[in-house]
Design an enzyme around this catalytic site. Structure first.
Site, short mmCIF file in Angstrom:
data_model
loop_
_atom_site.label_atom_id
_atom_site.label_comp_id
_atom_site.label_asym_id
_atom_site.label_seq_id
_atom_site.Cartn_x
_atom_site.Cartn_y
_atom_site.Cartn_z
N HIS A 1 0.81 -1.22 0.00
CA HIS A 1 0.00 0.00 0.00
C HIS A 1 0.84 1.27 0.00
O HIS A 1 0.35 2.34 0.33
CB HIS A 1 -0.96 -0.03 1.21
CG HIS A 1 -1.99 -1.12 1.11
ND1 HIS A 1 -2.77 -1.52 2.16
CD2 HIS A 1 -2.39 -1.88 0.06
CE1 HIS A 1 -3.58 -2.51 1.78
NE2 HIS A 1 -3.37 -2.74 0.51
N CYS B 1 6.01 19.76 -6.77
CA CYS B 1 7.22 19.15 -7.33
C CYS B 1 8.28 20.22 -7.57
O CYS B 1 7.99 21.26 -8.18
CB CYS B 1 6.85 18.44 -8.64
SG CYS B 1 8.27 17.72 -9.48
N ASN C 1 -3.10 -12.51 16.25
CA ASN C 1 -4.09 -11.43 16.31
C ASN C 1 -4.88 -11.60 17.61
O ASN C 1 -5.23 -12.72 17.96
CB ASN C 1 -5.04 -11.53 15.10
CG ASN C 1 -5.78 -10.24 14.82
OD1 ASN C 1 -6.40 -9.67 15.72
ND2 ASN C 1 -5.73 -9.77 13.59
N PRO C 2 -5.20 -10.51 18.32
CA PRO C 2 -6.02 -10.67 19.53
C PRO C 2 -7.45 -11.12 19.21
O PRO C 2 -8.15 -11.62 20.06
CB PRO C 2 -6.05 -9.27 20.15
CG PRO C 2 -5.16 -8.41 19.34
CD PRO C 2 -4.79 -9.12 18.09
P1 OAD Z 1 -7.19 -3.03 10.39
O1 OAD Z 1 -7.30 -1.82 11.24
O2 OAD Z 1 -8.29 -3.36 9.48
O3 OAD Z 1 -6.97 -4.31 11.33
C1 OAD Z 1 -6.04 -4.31 12.36
C2 OAD Z 1 -5.98 -5.71 12.92
O4 OAD Z 1 -4.99 -5.72 13.92
C3 OAD Z 1 -7.28 -6.19 13.60
O5 OAD Z 1 -7.57 -7.50 13.16
C4 OAD Z 1 -6.93 -6.17 15.09
O6 OAD Z 1 -7.60 -7.21 15.82
C5 OAD Z 1 -5.44 -6.42 15.05
N1 OAD Z 1 -4.69 -5.88 16.20
C6 OAD Z 1 -4.95 -4.84 17.00
N2 OAD Z 1 -3.98 -4.68 17.91
C7 OAD Z 1 -3.07 -5.66 17.69
C8 OAD Z 1 -1.84 -6.03 18.29
N3 OAD Z 1 -1.31 -5.36 19.31
N4 OAD Z 1 -1.19 -7.09 17.79
C9 OAD Z 1 -1.71 -7.80 16.75
N5 OAD Z 1 -2.84 -7.48 16.13
C10 OAD Z 1 -3.52 -6.43 16.59
O7 OAD Z 1 -5.78 -2.92 9.63
P2 OAD Z 1 -5.30 -3.68 8.31
O8 OAD Z 1 -5.76 -5.09 8.31
O9 OAD Z 1 -3.86 -3.41 8.16
O10 OAD Z 1 -5.42 0.30 3.45
O11 OAD Z 1 -6.09 -2.90 7.18
C11 OAD Z 1 -5.85 -3.18 5.85
C12 OAD Z 1 -5.90 -1.94 5.04
O12 OAD Z 1 -7.12 -1.25 5.29
C13 OAD Z 1 -4.83 -0.91 5.38
O13 OAD Z 1 -3.59 -1.18 4.76
C14 OAD Z 1 -5.45 0.35 4.87
C15 OAD Z 1 -6.84 0.17 5.41
O14 OAD Z 1 -7.83 0.88 4.80
C16 OAD Z 1 -5.21 1.42 2.73
O15 OAD Z 1 -5.06 2.50 3.24
C17 OAD Z 1 -5.18 1.17 1.27
#
Ligand code: OAD
Length: 248
Positions: free
Chosen positions: A119, A148, A214-215
């Protein structure tokens, strides 16, 4: 928090081809807000108004103010035990790739080199006219929106917005690494944003064992061989310890 199963330690020790996919949760213990969940960014801010090409076309200043704020938030933060553990994995295996959805640069700060950013990266800017990409780590940016230095056109954050395709090279490498690994580790992602979310499924269907950290439960849980419930930094610290203990 889950115990670390002996079978998993054995699988980590036996594996030769390892692929890791990370999401916002891996950086949560460093202080980077996640997107979804109670305190998630998408609870307070609208992705349509801040993270789409249409939003940028309509109000580049607003979009840049939001990115400048996030850059300021991330700049002082340090990698946590999960970033550090993942960085050590690339030395352990002859075939390794870290695929991250994160744009914060914390994996690189922890020493990861074999990585693809699906991303983009919040510390890079891209000229909307020339398409050239440059690193810019200034916080705050001296001018918003930034322009730019060569052609004067608007610069944009070098990140992927909703509705935009992923960088072809990064996606290609990610797919290949998912198809060709024997262990696929998924850390801190809600696994709802595609195509990243399809990678663990691709790995599993090609015979890899999938590990989830993941929690919370996620759509990956049903296909995971091991689901470790807890915070990434804490679990990775225990994984590192368990690997060390079985080594001696
Ligand atoms: P999310 O915010 O959707 O999910 C975060 C995940 O991390 C959840 O499943 C939580 O349960 C988990 N979580 C929270 N605290 C944690 C910890 N301490 N250790 C482990 N896990 C934990 O974030 P992403 O899955 O990264 O895209 O989201 C995917 C994409 O959606 C991002 O890259 C972004 C967003 O919109 C773009 O901006 C294109």
């Amino acid at each position: 928090m889950s115990n670390i199963p002996k079978s998993l330690i054995e699988a980590i020790r036996q594996a030769e081809r390892v692929t890791v996919l990370t999401g916002a949760g891996v950086s949560a213990e460093s202080g980077v807000p996640t997107f979804r969940g109670k305190e998630g960014l998408w609870k307070k801010y609208s992705p349509q108004e801040l993270a789409t090409p249409q939003a940028f076309a309509q109000d580049p200043r607003l979009v840049w103010e939001w990115y400048d704020w996030r850059r300021g938030l991330i700049a002082p933060l340090k990698p946590n035990a999960a970033h550090k553990f993942i960085a050590t994995l690339e030395e352990r295996y002859p075939h390794f790739l870290l695929i991250t959805q994160n744009i914060d640069g914390l994996h690189q700060k922890a020493g990861s080199k074999k990585l693809v950013e699906l991303h983009g990266n919040i510390w890079k800017v891209r000229c909307t006219k020339e398409g050239t990409v440059e690193e810019d780590k200034r916080v705050p940016l001296p001018q918003i929106p930034p322009l730019c230095s060569r052609c004067g056109a608007l610069l944009r954050p070098h990140v992927v917005w909703f509705g935009e395709p992923l960088p072809t090279d990064a996606l290609h490498q990610a797919m290949e690494a998912a198809e060709n690994c024997d262990l696929f580790l998924v850390v801190g992602t809600s696994a709802v944003v595609y195509p990243a979310a399809s990678l663990p499924q691709i790995a599993q269907s090609h015979g890899a064992q999938v590990v989830e950290i993941n929690p919370e439960e996620t759509p990956i849980t049903p296909i995971a061989h091991w689901s470790l419930r807890g915070k990434a930094g804490e679990i990775c610290q225990r994984l590192a310890q368990a690997l060390q203990d079985t080594h001696s």
